[in-house]
Design a protein around this motif. Structure first.
Motif, PDB file in Angstrom:
ATOM      1  N   ARG A 176     -73.891 -33.858  62.195  1.00  0.00           N
ATOM      2  CA  ARG A 176     -75.077 -34.708  62.332  1.00  0.00           C
ATOM      3  C   ARG A 176     -75.937 -34.256  63.513  1.00  0.00           C
ATOM      4  O   ARG A 176     -77.148 -34.121  63.398  1.00  0.00           O
ATOM      5  N   LYS A 177     -75.300 -33.998  64.648  1.00  0.00           N
ATOM      6  CA  LYS A 177     -76.040 -33.573  65.843  1.00  0.00           C
ATOM      7  C   LYS A 177     -76.753 -32.248  65.607  1.00  0.00           C
ATOM      8  O   LYS A 177     -77.897 -32.072  66.033  1.00  0.00           O
ATOM      9  N   LEU A 178     -76.092 -31.311  64.933  1.00  0.00           N
ATOM     10  CA  LEU A 178     -76.709 -30.023  64.634  1.00  0.00           C
ATOM     11  C   LEU A 178     -77.935 -30.213  63.749  1.00  0.00           C
ATOM     12  O   LEU A 178     -79.005 -29.677  64.027  1.00  0.00           O
ATOM     13  N   ALA A 179     -77.795 -31.005  62.698  1.00  0.00           N
ATOM     14  CA  ALA A 179     -78.913 -31.247  61.785  1.00  0.00           C
ATOM     15  C   ALA A 179     -80.064 -31.948  62.508  1.00  0.00           C
ATOM     16  O   ALA A 179     -81.232 -31.585  62.329  1.00  0.00           O
ATOM     17  N   GLU A 180     -79.755 -32.932  63.333  1.00  0.00           N
ATOM     18  CA  GLU A 180     -80.800 -33.648  64.065  1.00  0.00           C
ATOM     19  C   GLU A 180     -81.542 -32.719  65.019  1.00  0.00           C
ATOM     20  O   GLU A 180     -82.762 -32.799  65.149  1.00  0.00           O
ATOM     21  N   THR A 233     -80.809 -38.153  57.572  1.00  0.00           N
ATOM     22  CA  THR A 233     -79.864 -39.143  57.055  1.00  0.00           C
ATOM     23  C   THR A 233     -78.929 -38.459  56.064  1.00  0.00           C
ATOM     24  O   THR A 233     -79.296 -37.477  55.429  1.00  0.00           O
ATOM     25  N   PHE A 234     -77.721 -38.987  55.977  1.00  0.00           N
ATOM     26  CA  PHE A 234     -76.740 -38.517  55.013  1.00  0.00           C
ATOM     27  C   PHE A 234     -76.324 -39.708  54.162  1.00  0.00           C
ATOM     28  O   PHE A 234     -76.068 -40.788  54.694  1.00  0.00           O
ATOM     29  N   SER A 235     -76.250 -39.507  52.867  1.00  0.00           N
ATOM     30  CA  SER A 235     -75.805 -40.576  51.971  1.00  0.00           C
ATOM     31  C   SER A 235     -74.302 -40.774  52.133  1.00  0.00           C
ATOM     32  O   SER A 235     -73.613 -39.966  52.765  1.00  0.00           O
ATOM     33  N   THR A 236     -73.810 -41.845  51.551  1.00  0.00           N
ATOM     34  CA  THR A 236     -72.362 -41.998  51.470  1.00  0.00           C
ATOM     35  C   THR A 236     -71.852 -40.931  50.502  1.00  0.00           C
ATOM     36  O   THR A 236     -72.600 -40.475  49.630  1.00  0.00           O
ATOM     37  N   PRO A 237     -70.614 -40.505  50.661  1.00  0.00           N
ATOM     38  CA  PRO A 237     -70.093 -39.471  49.763  1.00  0.00           C
ATOM     39  C   PRO A 237     -70.159 -39.898  48.296  1.00  0.00           C
ATOM     40  O   PRO A 237     -69.882 -41.044  47.950  1.00  0.00           O
ATOM     41  N   VAL A 270     -72.651 -35.017  49.615  1.00  0.00           N
ATOM     42  CA  VAL A 270     -73.556 -36.014  50.170  1.00  0.00           C
ATOM     43  C   VAL A 270     -74.985 -35.494  50.007  1.00  0.00           C
ATOM     44  O   VAL A 270     -75.199 -34.299  49.821  1.00  0.00           O
ATOM     45  N   VAL A 271     -75.938 -36.394  50.100  1.00  0.00           N
ATOM     46  CA  VAL A 271     -77.344 -36.002  50.074  1.00  0.00           C
ATOM     47  C   VAL A 271     -77.875 -36.056  51.494  1.00  0.00           C
ATOM     48  O   VAL A 271     -77.789 -37.089  52.152  1.00  0.00           O
ATOM     49  N   LEU A 272     -78.377 -34.921  51.967  1.00  0.00           N
ATOM     50  CA  LEU A 272     -79.038 -34.851  53.261  1.00  0.00           C
ATOM     51  C   LEU A 272     -80.514 -35.108  52.993  1.00  0.00           C
ATOM     52  O   LEU A 272     -81.095 -34.452  52.124  1.00  0.00           O
ATOM     53  N   ALA A 298     -89.223 -36.440  53.199  1.00  0.00           N
ATOM     54  CA  ALA A 298     -89.968 -35.184  53.241  1.00  0.00           C
ATOM     55  C   ALA A 298     -89.199 -34.081  52.531  1.00  0.00           C
ATOM     56  O   ALA A 298     -89.795 -33.122  52.031  1.00  0.00           O
ATOM     57  N   TYR A 299     -87.875 -34.208  52.468  1.00  0.00           N
ATOM     58  CA  TYR A 299     -87.041 -33.187  51.852  1.00  0.00           C
ATOM     59  C   TYR A 299     -85.659 -33.780  51.631  1.00  0.00           C
ATOM     60  O   TYR A 299     -85.191 -34.602  52.418  1.00  0.00           O
ATOM     61  N   SER A 300     -84.988 -33.357  50.578  1.00  0.00           N
ATOM     62  CA  SER A 300     -83.593 -33.759  50.380  1.00  0.00           C
ATOM     63  C   SER A 300     -82.844 -32.659  49.654  1.00  0.00           C
ATOM     64  O   SER A 300     -83.442 -31.891  48.894  1.00  0.00           O
ATOM     65  N   ARG A 301     -81.569 -32.581  49.937  1.00  0.00           N
ATOM     66  CA  ARG A 301     -80.710 -31.580  49.294  1.00  0.00           C
ATOM     67  C   ARG A 301     -79.278 -32.086  49.285  1.00  0.00           C
ATOM     68  O   ARG A 301     -78.836 -32.746  50.212  1.00  0.00           O
ATOM     69  N   VAL A 302     -78.555 -31.726  48.230  1.00  0.00           N
ATOM     70  CA  VAL A 302     -77.148 -32.071  48.126  1.00  0.00           C
ATOM     71  C   VAL A 302     -76.348 -31.066  48.953  1.00  0.00           C
ATOM     72  O   VAL A 302     -76.556 -29.858  48.862  1.00  0.00           O
TER      73      VAL A 302
END
Length: 95
Positions: A6-10, A19-23, A29-31, A41-45
């Motif tokens: 999470r810290k790396l992505a942020e 944000t990350f969805s629940t598994p 998960v969906v980022l 703005a963007y999402s990816r599994v």
């Protein structure tokens, strides 16, 4: 989601909110990257393998950064150079 992931992505996608969805049932998960108005703005599994392998997770984030850069027209200089060099050696065949 692991706090280090999470810290790396942020850090990579600031000022967008990560944000990350629940598994999901398959463990993926969906980022999602949200703008200031909380619009996506963007999402990816992100697959289970990518979630649990630090190198695979980092590579998936780098792939997202590159895709966003290409979409916005901000291709890094080294990537532009590589694409130009690749283009100069491609051969085209007419059928």
């Amino acid at each position: 989601m692991e706090s280090s992931n999470r810290k790396l992505a942020e850090a990579l996608f600031a000022p967008l909110r990560v944000t990350f969805s629940t598994p999901r049932p398959d463990g993926s998960v969906v980022l999602a990257l949200l703008d200031a108005s909380d619009a996506t703005a963007y999402s990816r599994v992100i697959s289970t393998t990518q979630r649990h392998d630090a190198l695979a997770f980092a590579q998936s984030l780098e792939d997202i950064r590159l895709e966003l850069a290409v979409r916005s027209g901000n291709i890094p200089a080294d990537m532009r150079k590589a694409l130009k060099e690749q283009d100069s050696v491609l051969s085209y065949h007419l059928a």
